[in-house]
Motif scaffolding. Structure first.
Motif, PDB file in Angstrom:
ATOM      1  N   LYS A  37      50.564  16.607 -40.085  1.00 58.24           N
ATOM      2  CA  LYS A  37      51.686  15.787 -40.538  1.00 58.24           C
ATOM      3  C   LYS A  37      52.790  15.886 -39.501  1.00 58.24           C
ATOM      4  N   GLY A  38      53.323  14.730 -39.106  1.00 60.19           N
ATOM      5  CA  GLY A  38      54.371  14.782 -38.118  1.00 60.19           C
ATOM      6  C   GLY A  38      54.997  13.444 -37.816  1.00 60.19           C
ATOM      7  N   THR A  39      55.796  13.462 -36.772  1.00 67.93           N
ATOM      8  CA  THR A  39      56.458  12.259 -36.283  1.00 67.93           C
ATOM      9  C   THR A  39      56.035  12.025 -34.835  1.00 67.93           C
ATOM     10  N   ARG A  40      56.216  10.817 -34.373  1.00 68.52           N
ATOM     11  CA  ARG A  40      55.839  10.485 -32.993  1.00 68.52           C
ATOM     12  C   ARG A  40      56.724  11.203 -31.987  1.00 68.52           C
ATOM     13  N   ASP A  41      56.091  11.645 -30.900  1.00 69.20           N
ATOM     14  CA  ASP A  41      56.830  12.298 -29.820  1.00 69.20           C
ATOM     15  C   ASP A  41      57.271  11.264 -28.791  1.00 69.20           C
ATOM     16  N   LYS A  42      57.691  11.713 -27.619  1.00 77.50           N
ATOM     17  CA  LYS A  42      58.182  10.800 -26.585  1.00 77.50           C
ATOM     18  C   LYS A  42      57.094   9.858 -26.062  1.00 77.50           C
ATOM     19  N   GLU A  43      55.838  10.205 -26.293  1.00 75.07           N
ATOM     20  CA  GLU A  43      54.721   9.322 -25.925  1.00 75.07           C
ATOM     21  C   GLU A  43      54.266   8.469 -27.105  1.00 75.07           C
ATOM     22  N   ASP A  44      55.034   8.515 -28.204  1.00 71.13           N
ATOM     23  CA  ASP A  44      54.736   7.779 -29.436  1.00 71.13           C
ATOM     24  C   ASP A  44      53.451   8.237 -30.121  1.00 71.13           C
ATOM     25  N   MET A  45      53.126   9.525 -29.967  1.00 76.27           N
ATOM     26  CA  MET A  45      51.951  10.100 -30.625  1.00 76.27           C
ATOM     27  C   MET A  45      52.366  11.357 -31.385  1.00 76.27           C
ATOM     28  N   ILE A  46      51.658  11.646 -32.463  1.00 74.33           N
ATOM     29  CA  ILE A  46      51.845  12.922 -33.154  1.00 74.33           C
ATOM     30  C   ILE A  46      51.261  14.027 -32.277  1.00 74.33           C
ATOM     31  N   ILE A  47      50.058  13.821 -31.793  1.00 72.03           N
ATOM     32  CA  ILE A  47      49.392  14.697 -30.830  1.00 72.03           C
ATOM     33  C   ILE A  47      48.288  13.860 -30.195  1.00 72.03           C
ATOM     34  N   ASP A  48      47.982  14.137 -28.970  1.00 71.04           N
ATOM     35  CA  ASP A  48      46.898  13.446 -28.279  1.00 71.04           C
ATOM     36  C   ASP A  48      45.571  13.844 -28.940  1.00 71.04           C
ATOM     37  N   PHE A  49      44.757  12.872 -29.320  1.00 69.94           N
ATOM     38  CA  PHE A  49      43.470  13.160 -29.956  1.00 69.94           C
ATOM     39  C   PHE A  49      42.602  14.069 -29.084  1.00 69.94           C
ATOM     40  N   ILE A  50      42.673  13.912 -27.784  1.00 68.51           N
ATOM     41  CA  ILE A  50      41.869  14.741 -26.877  1.00 68.51           C
ATOM     42  C   ILE A  50      42.348  16.186 -26.933  1.00 68.51           C
ATOM     43  N   GLU A  51      43.651  16.395 -26.947  1.00 65.79           N
ATOM     44  CA  GLU A  51      44.182  17.755 -27.053  1.00 65.79           C
ATOM     45  C   GLU A  51      43.763  18.392 -28.368  1.00 65.79           C
ATOM     46  N   LEU A  52      43.874  17.642 -29.470  1.00 68.61           N
ATOM     47  CA  LEU A  52      43.461  18.138 -30.775  1.00 68.61           C
ATOM     48  C   LEU A  52      41.975  18.491 -30.764  1.00 68.61           C
ATOM     49  N   LYS A  53      41.162  17.597 -30.227  1.00 71.66           N
ATOM     50  CA  LYS A  53      39.717  17.844 -30.147  1.00 71.66           C
ATOM     51  C   LYS A  53      39.423  19.136 -29.390  1.00 71.66           C
ATOM     52  N   ASN A  54      40.071  19.335 -28.258  1.00 71.21           N
ATOM     53  CA  ASN A  54      39.827  20.521 -27.454  1.00 71.21           C
ATOM     54  C   ASN A  54      40.235  21.800 -28.179  1.00 71.21           C
ATOM     55  N   ILE A  55      41.353  21.776 -28.876  1.00 63.17           N
ATOM     56  CA  ILE A  55      41.823  22.951 -29.620  1.00 63.17           C
ATOM     57  C   ILE A  55      40.853  23.305 -30.737  1.00 63.17           C
ATOM     58  N   VAL A  56      40.427  22.302 -31.501  1.00 60.12           N
ATOM     59  CA  VAL A  56      39.529  22.559 -32.633  1.00 60.12           C
ATOM     60  C   VAL A  56      38.158  22.998 -32.127  1.00 60.12           C
ATOM     61  N   LYS A  57      37.656  22.355 -31.098  1.00 61.40           N
ATOM     62  CA  LYS A  57      36.347  22.747 -30.565  1.00 61.40           C
ATOM     63  C   LYS A  57      36.380  24.179 -30.037  1.00 61.40           C
ATOM     64  N   GLU A  58      37.404  24.509 -29.260  1.00 60.26           N
ATOM     65  CA  GLU A  58      37.487  25.840 -28.652  1.00 60.26           C
ATOM     66  C   GLU A  58      37.652  26.948 -29.687  1.00 60.26           C
ATOM     67  N   ASN A  59      38.449  26.699 -30.718  1.00 53.80           N
ATOM     68  CA  ASN A  59      38.808  27.752 -31.670  1.00 53.80           C
ATOM     69  C   ASN A  59      37.975  27.788 -32.941  1.00 53.80           C
ATOM     70  N   VAL A  60      37.270  26.701 -33.248  1.00 49.94           N
ATOM     71  CA  VAL A  60      36.504  26.656 -34.495  1.00 49.94           C
ATOM     72  C   VAL A  60      35.057  26.230 -34.251  1.00 49.94           C
ATOM     73  N   VAL A  61      34.868  25.034 -33.779  1.00 50.58           N
ATOM     74  CA  VAL A  61      33.523  24.467 -33.687  1.00 50.58           C
ATOM     75  C   VAL A  61      32.616  25.324 -32.801  1.00 50.58           C
ATOM     76  N   ASN A  62      33.093  25.718 -31.632  1.00 46.04           N
ATOM     77  CA  ASN A  62      32.260  26.512 -30.737  1.00 46.04           C
ATOM     78  C   ASN A  62      31.910  27.873 -31.328  1.00 46.04           C
ATOM     79  N   GLU A  63      32.765  28.410 -32.195  1.00 42.63           N
ATOM     80  CA  GLU A  63      32.487  29.698 -32.830  1.00 42.63           C
ATOM     81  C   GLU A  63      31.498  29.585 -33.992  1.00 42.63           C
ATOM     82  N   LEU A  64      31.469  28.430 -34.658  1.00 38.86           N
ATOM     83  CA  LEU A  64      30.620  28.276 -35.839  1.00 38.86           C
ATOM     84  C   LEU A  64      29.337  27.501 -35.585  1.00 38.86           C
ATOM     85  N   ASP A  65      29.351  26.575 -34.650  1.00 41.28           N
ATOM     86  CA  ASP A  65      28.207  25.691 -34.447  1.00 41.28           C
ATOM     87  C   ASP A  65      26.960  26.469 -34.027  1.00 41.28           C
ATOM     88  N   HIS A  66      25.881  26.271 -34.788  1.00 41.25           N
ATOM     89  CA  HIS A  66      24.594  26.922 -34.556  1.00 41.25           C
ATOM     90  C   HIS A  66      24.707  28.449 -34.602  1.00 41.25           C
TER      91      HIS A  66
END
Length: 118
Positions: A37-66
Motif C-alpha cells: 500500500k502506498g503512493t506514487r514516488d517521483k517516478e510515479d510508481m509505488i515500487i518498480d515491479f522488477i525491484e519487488l520481484k528481485n526482493i521477493v525472489k531473493e528472500n522468499v522464493v529462492n529459499e522455499l522453491d523445491h
C-alpha cells in the motif's frame, strides 16, 4: 493505491502437529501474492515491479522453491508460512511512500490464507 505481484513456487512439507493425510509428506505448487500500500514516488510508481520481484525472489522464493519447508518452518501450515514470509519481507519492502500491507499464500487453487501482520 495497492500494488500487487504474484509468485509461484513448488515445495514439500508435512504437518507434524496434525492428524490426517497432510501429516504425510506431500507437495504443493504454492501461489504467493504480495501487496504493498502506498503512493506514487517521483517516478510515479509505488515500487518498480522488477525491484519487488528481485526482493521477493531473493528472500522468499529462492529459499522455499523445491525445498522441504519443514527444514525452515517447524510446523509449515499455510498460516505459519504466511507469517514467515511477512517477517522476511516487511523491513525490506518498507519505503517512505509504501509498505507491505498484505500477503496471500495459496496451497491449492481453492485453499489459502491472507495475512496482514499482527
Amino acid at each position: 493505491m495497492i500494488l500487487i505481484k504474484e509468485f509461484e513456487f513448488d515445495a514439500a512439507h508435512n504437518l507434524i502437529n496434525y492428524h490426517g493425510k497432510c501429516e504425510n509428506l506431500h507437495g504443493h505448487t504454492y501461489k504467493l501474492v504480495v501487496k504493498l500500500k502506498g503512493t506514487r514516488d517521483k517516478e510515479d510508481m509505488i515500487i518498480d515491479f522488477i525491484e519487488l520481484k528481485n526482493i521477493v525472489k531473493e528472500n522468499v522464493v529462492n529459499e522455499l522453491d523445491h525445498h522441504y519447508i519443514n527444514n525452515i518452518i517447524k510446523q509449515p501450515t499455510a498460516e505459519n508460512i504466511a507469517v514467515w514470509i511477512w517477517n522476511k519481507l516487511f523491513d525490506k519492502l518498507k519505503r517512505d511512500n509504501c509498505k507491505l500491507c498484505e500477503i496471500e499464500v495459496w496451497e491449492t487453487k481453492t485453499s489459502g490464507i491472507v495475512y496482514q501482520g499482527d
